[in-house]
Scaffold this motif. Sequence first.
Motif, PDB file in Angstrom:
ATOM      1  N   VAL A   1       1.021  -1.295   0.392  1.00 50.44           N
ATOM      2  CA  VAL A   1       0.142   0.187  -0.245  1.00 50.44           C
ATOM      3  C   VAL A   1       0.886   1.325  -0.090  1.00 50.44           C
ATOM      4  O   VAL A   1       1.744   1.280   1.132  1.00 50.44           O
ATOM      5  N   ARG A   2       0.418   2.675  -1.251  1.00 49.26           N
ATOM      6  CA  ARG A   2       1.495   3.856  -0.874  1.00 49.26           C
ATOM      7  C   ARG A   2       0.053   4.531  -0.712  1.00 49.26           C
ATOM      8  O   ARG A   2      -0.972   4.352  -1.520  1.00 49.26           O
ATOM      9  N   GLU A   3       0.962   5.694  -0.742  1.00 45.85           N
ATOM     10  CA  GLU A   3      -0.279   6.825  -0.851  1.00 45.85           C
ATOM     11  C   GLU A   3      -0.421   7.693  -2.241  1.00 45.85           C
ATOM     12  O   GLU A   3       0.569   7.129  -2.599  1.00 45.85           O
ATOM     13  N   ALA A   4      -1.443   7.773  -2.131  1.00 47.70           N
ATOM     14  CA  ALA A   4      -1.811   7.912  -3.094  1.00 47.70           C
ATOM     15  C   ALA A   4      -1.755   8.697  -4.322  1.00 47.70           C
ATOM     16  O   ALA A   4      -0.990  10.279  -4.089  1.00 47.70           O
ATOM     17  N   ALA A   5      -0.594   8.759  -5.883  1.00 48.88           N
ATOM     18  CA  ALA A   5       0.024  10.052  -6.821  1.00 48.88           C
ATOM     19  C   ALA A   5      -0.836  10.782  -7.049  1.00 48.88           C
ATOM     20  O   ALA A   5      -1.964  10.590  -7.711  1.00 48.88           O
ATOM     21  N   PRO A   6      -0.314  12.095  -6.968  1.00 48.30           N
ATOM     22  CA  PRO A   6      -1.632  13.081  -7.807  1.00 48.30           C
ATOM     23  C   PRO A   6      -2.090  12.469  -9.594  1.00 48.30           C
ATOM     24  O   PRO A   6      -0.127  11.918  -9.829  1.00 48.30           O
ATOM     25  N   VAL A   7      -2.171  13.207 -10.077  1.00 49.39           N
ATOM     26  CA  VAL A   7      -2.683  12.649 -11.337  1.00 49.39           C
ATOM     27  C   VAL A   7      -3.208  14.243 -12.339  1.00 49.39           C
ATOM     28  O   VAL A   7      -4.274  14.975 -11.285  1.00 49.39           O
ATOM     29  N   PRO A   8      -2.362  14.363 -12.814  1.00 49.52           N
ATOM     30  CA  PRO A   8      -2.759  15.821 -13.181  1.00 49.52           C
ATOM     31  C   PRO A   8      -4.247  16.490 -14.030  1.00 49.52           C
ATOM     32  O   PRO A   8      -4.592  15.279 -14.256  1.00 49.52           O
ATOM     33  N   ALA A   9      -4.961  17.604 -14.096  1.00 49.21           N
ATOM     34  CA  ALA A   9      -5.849  17.080 -14.218  1.00 49.21           C
ATOM     35  C   ALA A   9      -6.418  16.888 -15.487  1.00 49.21           C
ATOM     36  O   ALA A   9      -7.932  17.065 -16.419  1.00 49.21           O
ATOM     37  N   GLY A  10      -5.108  17.046 -16.860  1.00 52.45           N
ATOM     38  CA  GLY A  10      -6.002  17.242 -18.000  1.00 52.45           C
ATOM     39  C   GLY A  10      -5.746  16.059 -18.561  1.00 52.45           C
ATOM     40  O   GLY A  10      -6.310  15.227 -19.048  1.00 52.45           O
ATOM     41  N   ARG A  11      -5.180  14.636 -17.826  1.00 55.42           N
ATOM     42  CA  ARG A  11      -5.087  13.524 -18.381  1.00 55.42           C
ATOM     43  C   ARG A  11      -6.436  12.874 -17.743  1.00 55.42           C
ATOM     44  O   ARG A  11      -6.947  12.613 -17.716  1.00 55.42           O
TER      45      ARG A  11
END
Length: 630
Positions: free
Chosen positions: A463-473
């Motif tokens: 389990v890892r902390e969620a990585a951010p996803v760029p808004a435009g992806r």
Amino acid sequence: MTAESPELPLAAAFPEADRAQWQRLVEGVLRKSGVTEASGAAAEDALATDLQDGIRVRPLYTAEDGGGALGHPGFPPFVRAGRPQGGAVSGWDVRQRHTDTDPRRANAAVLADLENGVTSLWLTVGDGGLPVSGLAAALEGVYLDLAAVVLDAGADFAPAAEELLRLHAVSEAPLGEAAGGLGADPLGLLARTGDADALGSRLAAAVGLALRCADEAPGMRALAVDALPYHEAGGSPAEELGTSLATGVAYLRELTGAGLEIDAACRQLEFRYAATADQFLTIAKLRAARRLWARVAEVCGASPAASAQRQHAVTSSVMMTRRDPWVNMLRTTVAGLSAGVGGADAVTVLPFDAALGLSDAFARRIARNTQSVLLEESHLSKVIDPAGGSWYVERLTEELARAGWAWFQEIEGAGGQAAALRSGLIGERLAATWRRRSADLAHRREPITGVSEFPHLGEVPVVREAAPVPAGRGSGGLPRVRRDDAYERLRARSDAHLAATGSRPKVFLAALGPAAAHTARVAFAANLFQAGGIEAVHEPASVDAGSVAEAFVRSGAGVACLCSGDAVYAEQAAAVAAALKSAGASRVHLAGRPGERRAHYVEAGVDSFVFAGCDAVEVLTSALDVMEVA
């Protein structure tokens, strides 16, 4: 060899062999194994393997199969290396990727990397990464004259670049000696987001940064020609090559149109490619990329000194798995080795947990130490072009180069990279490629260790902390795929069933006859069903028509699979299948190809047949469906 004949070569003691003789030996082996009765070239062809891009790998290569003119390392066409010394003097650039959005945590990770073998940094900045205002804090304590910084800022590349240039200006190192890259890639951003409206302004901003770098920081490259969006959308190696060439040509047009000389324009580009666990394809792809770009630069009028492609290789995110992620260490080791052997100038090894979220310190340490072992212990960089002279590699390089060039010409014929992205030409081509590859994955012709092959249902999740996803992806651009997508969906259904009921869905393996008859197919069936998160129950070790019903009910399974040899099937399969259906089995499978007895088995209650090469995803999906696993 004796004292009387010191010059006698070892080969002289053996009779001379030719290809026809080797083919006759192959014929004998194939005939004994029952594979084929083919002879001559047909026997050799029976051992060939089909790859993407219409490439067929043969089992034997000789000097006759070598590619075209290779040149010398550091000279056109740069197949053998972009520099005369290759990486023999200082190795390649070990470039670590950082995606943490917290400047303080990012700074701690950055310093730990630089103190332990990393030579440059690749930072995600802006939307989905570090805030531009936090770049200074993330780089606190970093000597910018010693550690190059490369940005990946997406739509925020202009303000991020300005901030990095400001940090260089206020540091003690002269800006004229700065290295690294600003990461401007408007066409790559178009591919990822589908946002065509802003392309013009973004190209203008990227050109402005390139003009500034050419004037003030000639060692820094303003533009990235990133092939990862196409690889991550399911593209083949040749499709990576063709799209990168088309993107590079589009940028050259913009830069020279703004007044840059062609040599200066070429020096503003850094190309980024994926490195996969297919070591030979990766090696050949990087070699072919340099050859193709050298041809483009030559036609554009660039000097030989400016024609060498600057390459950044990144271990593939498509190959990374979320289940059994520890195996990713092995995949990235092979990919990193391939990138180094292929002649990449900079290599990024993604941490093994990159598919799960933000990587922890242990995963980053393993990633950087992977490269340290390759460089310092394996001495991989001490040989210039270690793959050179391999007839297979040379031929594969030639075939990839031709396939990549053909795709590049098709894109140019459609109006160039931007037009091909807008029209959907590129998206449709990549989608078709991924559909074909998905079929190979579903049929396990392309195995995924720990996922479609040898899964471990009892593994403790990482389990890892969620990585951010760029808004435009994902809002209109190319999709992002992974090899394990179909199996991950199946495993997620199993996990949900486990959470709701306390147990996983089960399949009862009805082993018929003695162990010698059923062991191989029991192992095959267990491996197959576990790939879908279905627990295999094999107790007792052997059953028959009289005992199978009780064993099935006791197992708690919803479906069953008969496992044995064909001779035992002929005697017992029909009766056992009928008994299983009477005991409540919602579906009965039989492990093996049924041959002429298919109708007989189906009439007795067998619903489907599972065998090497069957559509595993369809089999597993239907099994979960009939067990009403949501």
